[in-house]
Design a protein around this motif. Structure first.
Motif, PDB file in Angstrom:
ATOM      1  N   TYR A 129      56.620  26.613 -30.748  1.00 43.11           N
ATOM      2  CA  TYR A 129      57.999  26.673 -31.221  1.00 43.11           C
ATOM      3  C   TYR A 129      58.816  27.656 -30.379  1.00 43.11           C
ATOM      4  N   SER A 130      58.205  28.794 -30.027  1.00 42.28           N
ATOM      5  CA  SER A 130      58.910  29.772 -29.197  1.00 42.28           C
ATOM      6  C   SER A 130      59.196  29.190 -27.815  1.00 42.28           C
ATOM      7  N   ALA A 131      58.248  28.394 -27.292  1.00 47.77           N
ATOM      8  CA  ALA A 131      58.464  27.748 -25.996  1.00 47.77           C
ATOM      9  C   ALA A 131      59.622  26.756 -26.079  1.00 47.77           C
ATOM     10  N   LEU A 132      59.641  25.948 -27.158  1.00 44.39           N
ATOM     11  CA  LEU A 132      60.747  24.992 -27.335  1.00 44.39           C
ATOM     12  C   LEU A 132      62.076  25.727 -27.468  1.00 44.39           C
ATOM     13  N   ASN A 133      62.051  26.843 -28.196  1.00 47.29           N
ATOM     14  CA  ASN A 133      63.262  27.644 -28.375  1.00 47.29           C
ATOM     15  C   ASN A 133      63.781  28.128 -27.021  1.00 47.29           C
ATOM     16  N   TYR A 134      62.843  28.496 -26.132  1.00 42.45           N
ATOM     17  CA  TYR A 134      63.203  29.031 -24.816  1.00 42.45           C
ATOM     18  C   TYR A 134      63.860  27.966 -23.938  1.00 42.45           C
ATOM     19  N   ILE A 135      63.364  26.717 -24.031  1.00 40.54           N
ATOM     20  CA  ILE A 135      63.871  25.669 -23.133  1.00 40.54           C
ATOM     21  C   ILE A 135      64.858  24.735 -23.830  1.00 40.54           C
ATOM     22  N   ASN A 136      65.254  25.066 -25.047  1.00 38.49           N
ATOM     23  CA  ASN A 136      66.168  24.211 -25.807  1.00 38.49           C
ATOM     24  C   ASN A 136      67.611  24.419 -25.333  1.00 38.49           C
ATOM     25  N   HIS A 137      68.043  23.544 -24.421  1.00 41.92           N
ATOM     26  CA  HIS A 137      69.400  23.618 -23.885  1.00 41.92           C
ATOM     27  C   HIS A 137      70.125  22.301 -24.168  1.00 41.92           C
ATOM     28  N   PRO A 138      71.446  22.324 -24.199  1.00 42.86           N
ATOM     29  CA  PRO A 138      72.204  21.098 -24.519  1.00 42.86           C
ATOM     30  C   PRO A 138      71.957  19.940 -23.558  1.00 42.86           C
ATOM     31  N   ASP A 139      71.509  20.234 -22.326  1.00 41.33           N
ATOM     32  CA  ASP A 139      71.309  19.154 -21.360  1.00 41.33           C
ATOM     33  C   ASP A 139      69.925  18.528 -21.451  1.00 41.33           C
ATOM     34  N   ARG A 140      69.111  18.933 -22.439  1.00 44.30           N
ATOM     35  CA  ARG A 140      67.771  18.388 -22.587  1.00 44.30           C
ATOM     36  C   ARG A 140      67.604  17.774 -23.965  1.00 44.30           C
ATOM     37  N   LYS A 141      66.932  16.624 -24.007  1.00 41.90           N
ATOM     38  CA  LYS A 141      66.625  16.014 -25.304  1.00 41.90           C
ATOM     39  C   LYS A 141      65.168  16.308 -25.631  1.00 41.90           C
ATOM     40  N   ILE A 142      64.947  16.946 -26.785  1.00 41.47           N
ATOM     41  CA  ILE A 142      63.600  17.326 -27.210  1.00 41.47           C
ATOM     42  C   ILE A 142      63.284  16.595 -28.511  1.00 41.47           C
ATOM     43  N   ILE A 143      62.132  15.937 -28.563  1.00 45.27           N
ATOM     44  CA  ILE A 143      61.671  15.280 -29.791  1.00 45.27           C
ATOM     45  C   ILE A 143      60.270  15.793 -30.105  1.00 45.27           C
ATOM     46  N   THR A 144      60.017  16.096 -31.368  1.00 43.51           N
ATOM     47  CA  THR A 144      58.681  16.519 -31.792  1.00 43.51           C
ATOM     48  C   THR A 144      58.142  15.545 -32.834  1.00 43.51           C
ATOM     49  N   VAL A 145      56.828  15.389 -32.866  1.00 42.52           N
ATOM     50  CA  VAL A 145      56.174  14.660 -33.949  1.00 42.52           C
ATOM     51  C   VAL A 145      55.121  15.596 -34.535  1.00 42.52           C
ATOM     52  N   GLU A 146      55.243  15.875 -35.843  1.00 43.55           N
ATOM     53  CA  GLU A 146      54.438  16.916 -36.473  1.00 43.55           C
ATOM     54  C   GLU A 146      53.876  16.420 -37.804  1.00 43.55           C
ATOM     55  N   ASP A 147      52.794  17.048 -38.219  1.00 42.64           N
ATOM     56  CA  ASP A 147      52.159  16.685 -39.489  1.00 42.64           C
ATOM     57  C   ASP A 147      51.798  17.956 -40.269  1.00 42.64           C
ATOM     58  N   PRO A 148      52.695  18.429 -41.138  1.00 44.11           N
ATOM     59  CA  PRO A 148      54.080  17.978 -41.339  1.00 44.11           C
ATOM     60  C   PRO A 148      55.028  18.786 -40.458  1.00 44.11           C
ATOM     61  N   VAL A 149      56.349  18.506 -40.580  1.00 44.54           N
ATOM     62  CA  VAL A 149      57.346  19.333 -39.902  1.00 44.54           C
ATOM     63  C   VAL A 149      57.383  20.684 -40.619  1.00 44.54           C
TER      64      VAL A 149
ATOM     65  N   ALA B 268      51.955   5.975 -33.482  1.00 39.20           N
ATOM     66  CA  ALA B 268      53.111   5.110 -33.744  1.00 39.20           C
ATOM     67  C   ALA B 268      54.419   5.858 -33.476  1.00 39.20           C
ATOM     68  N   ALA B 269      54.481   7.109 -33.916  1.00 42.69           N
ATOM     69  CA  ALA B 269      55.690   7.904 -33.681  1.00 42.69           C
ATOM     70  C   ALA B 269      55.907   8.133 -32.190  1.00 42.69           C
ATOM     71  N   LEU B 270      54.807   8.398 -31.461  1.00 41.64           N
ATOM     72  CA  LEU B 270      54.933   8.650 -30.024  1.00 41.64           C
ATOM     73  C   LEU B 270      55.496   7.440 -29.283  1.00 41.64           C
ATOM     74  N   ARG B 271      54.993   6.256 -29.641  1.00 44.03           N
ATOM     75  CA  ARG B 271      55.489   5.042 -28.980  1.00 44.03           C
ATOM     76  C   ARG B 271      57.003   4.879 -29.174  1.00 44.03           C
TER      77      ARG B 271
ATOM     78  N   GLU C 199      46.022   9.283 -25.038  1.00 43.81           N
ATOM     79  CA  GLU C 199      46.427   8.345 -23.991  1.00 43.81           C
ATOM     80  C   GLU C 199      47.944   8.197 -23.911  1.00 43.81           C
ATOM     81  N   ILE C 200      48.575   8.078 -25.078  1.00 40.31           N
ATOM     82  CA  ILE C 200      50.039   7.915 -25.087  1.00 40.31           C
ATOM     83  C   ILE C 200      50.715   9.179 -24.544  1.00 40.31           C
ATOM     84  N   ALA C 201      50.214  10.361 -24.948  1.00 36.28           N
ATOM     85  CA  ALA C 201      50.790  11.621 -24.474  1.00 36.28           C
ATOM     86  C   ALA C 201      50.640  11.750 -22.963  1.00 36.28           C
ATOM     87  N   ILE C 202      49.455  11.400 -22.441  1.00 32.39           N
ATOM     88  CA  ILE C 202      49.230  11.511 -20.997  1.00 32.39           C
ATOM     89  C   ILE C 202      50.063  10.487 -20.235  1.00 32.39           C
TER      90      ILE C 202
END
Length: 568
Positions: free
Chosen positions: A335-355, A377-380, A402-405
């Motif tokens: 989460y700290s890494a995402l916070n660091y790179i979370n800029h308006p010019d980047r689209k970030i999507i997470t899939v979590e269990d749970p959020v 299914a969420a990754l696809r 496999e989907i992540a790679i």
């Protein structure tokens, strides 16, 4: 020290207690240590450099605000004052009552800028306040002395609950008809107390003859006073009701979530209910959004590791994995890494269990297996949303991996977690679940393994000389000892007399370069992979822990019990 430390720095200069040169020197010292310069850290460093006691700074503030100093060290409160100022109020607002009558009340505060607190207390008491200025440590000490170390409110709440349940009104108490229900107040008090003690989890465990409640603080469980055993079913039913799970179902595990406001904080509790031999055991994980605001130095990175970490997470594609057992801080790091790179010019999507934590500016998807929304299914579906960065809560099977790679090979940066004991083992783990070695070597950019060790309390830390056997067990060399700053915590009110406050990570960062890629492709042994990576500069978690011991951040015992010696 206060909510406006920048004002205090200006005041010190105005009062000739500090100079612009001293401020700049303190700023440069913080930057050299690789830490982020804030008004608070700058003020702390400046007062340390100038050897300015807190009392002297408070005296300047009292003169500036025309506010008299207060002295609470030897005040013993009468019970009638405690009725106006219960523990939950003084602890929440960090105030201490001195006197009260029909016309006015007198309190001590440590932050003269916090006008909201003054207004709230005045409104609550319906009378004007006489406000005195006092150090936070003196206020906390006086609270602990007069409120029996915060147990008053818990004892009173479950005494009230016990009395209410001794009659025929048990059902209405369970359902919590109104906020004044004793059981409702008791549960609220336990949660508030857990927050005040910085607990990460609340454990409610039915045993044969008692109902045990424990808080996990800095990774260690601490038992609080247990409620009567006969309150067990009522308390469990109340929490299940709050978590929106079935009260009638007592045979299978259930998971729920509680959202509530405690003081001025909005928190979420992730609730797990598990049937045991003596009743249902409940664990409530406290999800505090403030933990997401940790900078990388606060996670435990020294400046060289931080630069390496920032370089990896800023890459345009590839897979970055964080590994470690449950409770090792993997989610916080990601989460700290995402916070660091979370800029308006980047689209970030997470899939979590749970959020677990909701983050602004990031699209977060929760897994719902009962309707077919699995990780894979969420990754696809996520890939059709054209993201730059994807976070997968955990790689659990071949399909997800496999989907992540494949996503990383098509130009996405993928973050995820894996359960392995060290960083190089992530390679063999991926191969074991069915990923071809050439795909692993082509996609993985870096693997970070981590553990958490307790940080020595900054308020009571002092120099020490560790036992020789501990230094030998860690493998600390004589030449390292001469430049070391060994510290220990003696125990104080700030850390509940444990000597530790908070935790910090010890890290092992396994970067993949062309040579390591070739070794993975050729399926060399894990031992050879680890040996070559260490020759190329990788530090093990034990070695990073040793650095933190030498720097006075943690103790040898903490590193020994948390890490293993993987040196080859």
């Amino acid at each position: 020290m206060t909510s406006d430390d920048g004002f205090i720095i200006d005041l010190l200069i105005k009062k000739n207690a500090a100079t612009d040169i001293a401020v700049q020197s303190a700023r440069e010292a913080i930057e050299e240590e690789g830490n982020v310069v804030t008004d608070t850290t700058l003020l702390e460093r400046l007062t340390d450099d100038l050897n300015l006691p807190t009392e002297q700074v408070l005296l300047m503030l009292s003169e500036e605000f025309n506010m008299e100093m207060g002295h609470v060290n030897e005040v013993l409160l009468a019970d009638e004052i405690k009725e106006f100022f219960p523990y939950t109020i003084v602890q929440k607002y960090k105030i201490f009552p001195i006197a009260i009558n029909d016309a006015e009340a007198e309190i001590a505060i440590s932050d003269p800028f916090n006008l909201d607190t003054i207004d709230n207390i005045s409104y609550m008491l319906n009378r004007p306040l006489i406000v005195r200025l006092c150090s936070l440590s003196d206020i906390e000490s006086a609270i602990n002395t007069n409120y029996d170390e915060s147990l008053d409110s818990i004892n009173a709440a479950f005494a009230s609950a016990t009395e209410a349940l001794s009659g025929d009104g048990a059902q209405s108490v369970v359902l919590g008809e109104g906020e004044d229900s004793p059981i409702v107040r008791y549960v609220q008090t336990v949660i508030t107390e857990a927050l005040n003690r910085r607990a990460s989890d609340i454990h409610m465990e039915p045993l044969e003859t008692r109902f045990r409640i424990r808080f996990r603080i800095d990774g260690v469980l601490h038992e609080i006073e247990n409620p009567p055993k006969r309150l067990q079913p009522t308390l469990l039913s109340r929490i299940k009701l709050m978590a929106n799970v079935s009260i009638a179902e007592k045979r299978i595990p259930q998971d729920g979530r509680i959202g509530l406001d405690v003081g001025n904080k909005s928190i979420d509790l992730r609730v797990s209910v598990l049937p045991t031999a003596h009743g249902e055991s409940i664990v409530m994980r406290i999800l505090d959004k403030e933990a997401l605001n940790l900078g990388l130095p606060q996670l435990g990175f020294f400046s060289d590791d931080q630069a390496n970490f920032e370089r990896v997470i800023s890459m345009p594609d590839g897979v970055f994995l964080v590994t470690g057992p449950t409770g090792s801080g993997k989610s916080t790091t990601l989460y700290s890494a995402l916070n660091y790179i979370n800029h308006p010019d980047r689209k970030i999507i997470t899939v979590e269990d749970p959020v677990e934590y909701e983050m602004s500016g990031i699209n977060q998807v929760g897994v719902k297996r009962d309707v077919g929304m699995t990780f894979s299914a969420a990754l696809r579906s996520m890939l059709r949303q054209a993201p730059n960065i994807i976070m997968v809560g955990e790689i659990r099977d071949k399909e997800t991996a496999e989907i992540a790679i494949n996503a990383s090979l098509t130009g996405h940066m993928v973050f995820s977690t894996l359960h392995t004991n060290d960083a190089p083992s992530a390679v063999s783990r991926l191969v074991d679940i069915g990923i071809k070695p050439f795909l692993v070597s082509a996609s993985i950019r870096s693997v970070l393994a981590q553990r958490l060790v307790r940080r020595i309390c900054p308020k009571c830390k002092e120099s020490t000389v560790p036992e020789g056997r501990l230094l030998n067990s860690l493998g600390i060399r004589p030449d390292q000892i001469s430049n070391a700053t060994f510290m220990t915590g003696t125990g104080c009110e700030h850390c509940n007399n444990t000597g530790f406050r908070g935790r910090v990570g010890v890290f092992e960062m396994f970067n993949i370069n062309e040579e390591i890629e070739q070794m993975i492709y050729e399926e060399v042994s894990l031992v050879a992979l680890r040996e070559r990576s260490r020759e190329m500069g990788m530090r093990t978690m034990r070695e990073d822990g040793i650095r933190k011991v030498l720097a006075g951040v943690t103790t040898p015992d903490e590193v020994l019990k948390t890490t293993v010696n993987n040196s080859i």
